[in-house]
Design a protein around this motif. Structure first.
Motif, PDB file in Angstrom:
ATOM      1  N   MET A 181       0.848  -1.192   0.000  1.00  0.00           N
ATOM      2  CA  MET A 181       0.000   0.000   0.000  1.00  0.00           C
ATOM      3  C   MET A 181       0.889   1.249   0.000  1.00  0.00           C
ATOM      4  N   ASP A 182       0.751   2.112  -1.034  1.00  0.00           N
ATOM      5  CA  ASP A 182       1.600   3.296  -1.117  1.00  0.00           C
ATOM      6  C   ASP A 182       1.102   4.395  -0.173  1.00  0.00           C
ATOM      7  N   ALA A 183       1.927   5.450  -0.054  1.00  0.00           N
ATOM      8  CA  ALA A 183       1.636   6.508   0.912  1.00  0.00           C
ATOM      9  C   ALA A 183       0.330   7.238   0.612  1.00  0.00           C
ATOM     10  N   ASP A 184       0.055   7.490  -0.683  1.00  0.00           N
ATOM     11  CA  ASP A 184      -1.180   8.200  -1.046  1.00  0.00           C
ATOM     12  C   ASP A 184      -2.420   7.402  -0.673  1.00  0.00           C
ATOM     13  N   THR A 185      -2.364   6.097  -0.908  1.00  0.00           N
ATOM     14  CA  THR A 185      -3.498   5.228  -0.569  1.00  0.00           C
ATOM     15  C   THR A 185      -3.722   5.206   0.940  1.00  0.00           C
ATOM     16  N   MET A 186      -2.613   5.111   1.685  1.00  0.00           N
ATOM     17  CA  MET A 186      -2.716   5.108   3.142  1.00  0.00           C
ATOM     18  C   MET A 186      -3.277   6.438   3.653  1.00  0.00           C
ATOM     19  N   LEU A 187      -2.867   7.536   3.003  1.00  0.00           N
ATOM     20  CA  LEU A 187      -3.356   8.855   3.398  1.00  0.00           C
ATOM     21  C   LEU A 187      -4.860   8.975   3.162  1.00  0.00           C
ATOM     22  N   HIS A 188      -5.316   8.517   1.999  1.00  0.00           N
ATOM     23  CA  HIS A 188      -6.749   8.544   1.688  1.00  0.00           C
ATOM     24  C   HIS A 188      -7.526   7.671   2.666  1.00  0.00           C
ATOM     25  N   PHE A 189      -6.983   6.492   2.967  1.00  0.00           N
ATOM     26  CA  PHE A 189      -7.652   5.588   3.906  1.00  0.00           C
ATOM     27  C   PHE A 189      -7.762   6.235   5.286  1.00  0.00           C
ATOM     28  N   ALA A 190      -6.651   6.856   5.748  1.00  0.00           N
ATOM     29  CA  ALA A 190      -6.657   7.498   7.063  1.00  0.00           C
ATOM     30  C   ALA A 190      -7.669   8.637   7.111  1.00  0.00           C
ATOM     31  N   ASN A 191      -7.709   9.443   6.039  1.00  0.00           N
ATOM     32  CA  ASN A 191      -8.640  10.577   6.000  1.00  0.00           C
ATOM     33  C   ASN A 191     -10.097  10.112   6.017  1.00  0.00           C
ATOM     34  N   PHE A 192     -10.420   9.151   5.137  1.00  0.00           N
ATOM     35  CA  PHE A 192     -11.815   8.730   5.009  1.00  0.00           C
ATOM     36  C   PHE A 192     -12.270   7.849   6.167  1.00  0.00           C
ATOM     37  N   SER A 193     -11.368   7.038   6.703  1.00  0.00           N
ATOM     38  CA  SER A 193     -11.749   6.218   7.856  1.00  0.00           C
ATOM     39  C   SER A 193     -11.987   7.109   9.073  1.00  0.00           C
ATOM     40  N   THR A 194     -11.166   8.161   9.219  1.00  0.00           N
ATOM     41  CA  THR A 194     -11.363   9.106  10.317  1.00  0.00           C
ATOM     42  C   THR A 194     -12.709   9.815  10.178  1.00  0.00           C
ATOM     43  N   LEU A 195     -13.006  10.254   8.954  1.00  0.00           N
ATOM     44  CA  LEU A 195     -14.282  10.929   8.710  1.00  0.00           C
ATOM     45  C   LEU A 195     -15.455  10.009   9.014  1.00  0.00           C
ATOM     46  N   PHE A 196     -15.360   8.761   8.578  1.00  0.00           N
ATOM     47  CA  PHE A 196     -16.445   7.798   8.803  1.00  0.00           C
ATOM     48  C   PHE A 196     -16.639   7.534  10.300  1.00  0.00           C
ATOM     49  N   VAL A 197     -15.524   7.294  11.007  1.00  0.00           N
ATOM     50  CA  VAL A 197     -15.615   7.024  12.446  1.00  0.00           C
ATOM     51  C   VAL A 197     -16.207   8.225  13.177  1.00  0.00           C
ATOM     52  N   CYS A 198     -15.776   9.438  12.794  1.00  0.00           N
ATOM     53  CA  CYS A 198     -16.261  10.653  13.468  1.00  0.00           C
ATOM     54  C   CYS A 198     -17.742  10.905  13.205  1.00  0.00           C
ATOM     55  N   MET A 199     -18.254  10.403  12.085  1.00  0.00           N
ATOM     56  CA  MET A 199     -19.678  10.567  11.782  1.00  0.00           C
ATOM     57  C   MET A 199     -20.553   9.870  12.823  1.00  0.00           C
ATOM     58  N   VAL A 200     -20.002   8.835  13.455  1.00  0.00           N
ATOM     59  CA  VAL A 200     -20.778   8.078  14.448  1.00  0.00           C
ATOM     60  C   VAL A 200     -20.088   8.041  15.815  1.00  0.00           C
ATOM     61  N   LEU A 201     -19.012   8.820  15.987  1.00  0.00           N
ATOM     62  CA  LEU A 201     -18.177   8.705  17.176  1.00  0.00           C
ATOM     63  C   LEU A 201     -18.945   8.907  18.477  1.00  0.00           C
ATOM     64  N   LYS A 202     -19.820   9.885  18.512  1.00  0.00           N
ATOM     65  CA  LYS A 202     -20.550  10.197  19.747  1.00  0.00           C
ATOM     66  C   LYS A 202     -21.872   9.442  19.866  1.00  0.00           C
TER      67      LYS A 202
END
Length: 203
Positions: A1-22
């Protein structure tokens, strides 16, 4: 997995988790109709930290994917605040909090030095919110209605943001904030689970 893919995954997974975090915390409060173990001071400090952080990121035109989750988190914290005030019989205070937060938000961008100073204090403010929650837990010796799942997800988002900050802006203040928050969120999660397990054994 290259750096750009990991960056996109980190960004979108964070956004998804935060959508339901509370959500877990909101559902726990709705079910119990009680705020035992949940610190109002912690929530207020967290809100201040979120507002300062997103304002700083927008002021300096940082990439939106690095802070896109914060409006969602602020909205969820506002819901939690209203629930806590309601269950504590203090809902009328919501108007005062609204005036203070909106006024403070506008004040942040009046001068550059104000937002820079606020951001330099942001880590201490956000850390203070975690210590307030820890203090509440230690004093009550009961995790009560505190959701370990919400705190666990918060730990993950901070770890992901450490990676995205290193890969994008490299802002030292932002990086230090996420490292401190990851450690403290993990500590709160551990304390909640400890008291939960202790309470289960006692029962």
């Amino acid at each position: 997995m290259d750096a750009d893919t990991m960056l996109h995954f980190a960004n979108f997974s964070t956004l998804f988790v935060c959508m339901v975090l509370k959500f877990p915390q909101i559902f726990v409060l709705m079910k119990a109709k009680s705020t035992t173990g949940v610190s109002l001071k912690s929530l207020l400090l967290e809100l201040i930290g979120f507002i300062v952080f997103i304002t700083y990121q927008m002021y300096y035109d940082y990439p939106p994917p690095t802070y896109l989750e914060y409006p969602i988190l602020i909205a969820q914290d506002v819901i939690l605040l209203l629930m806590i005030l309601h269950y504590n019989g203090n809902l009328r205070q919501s108007l005062m909090y609204t005036v203070v937060f909106v006024g403070g938000w506008q004040l942040l961008t009046v001068q550059k030095w104000i937002i820079d100073l606020a951001m330099s204090l942001c880590t201490f403010i956000s850390a203070g919110s975690k210590f307030a929650q820890l203090q509440c837990l230690w004093e009550s010796k009961d995790s009560g209605q505190v959701s370990a799942l919400s705190w666990g997800m918060a730990t993950y988002t901070c770890l992901a943001r450490i990676f995205t900050t290193v890969m994008t802006t490299g802002d030292t203040q932002v990086l230090v904030r996420f490292i401190v928050m990851a450690i403290l969120n993990g500590l709160v999660t551990a304390v909640v689970l400890y008291y939960r397990r202790k309470g289960t054994k006692r029962d």
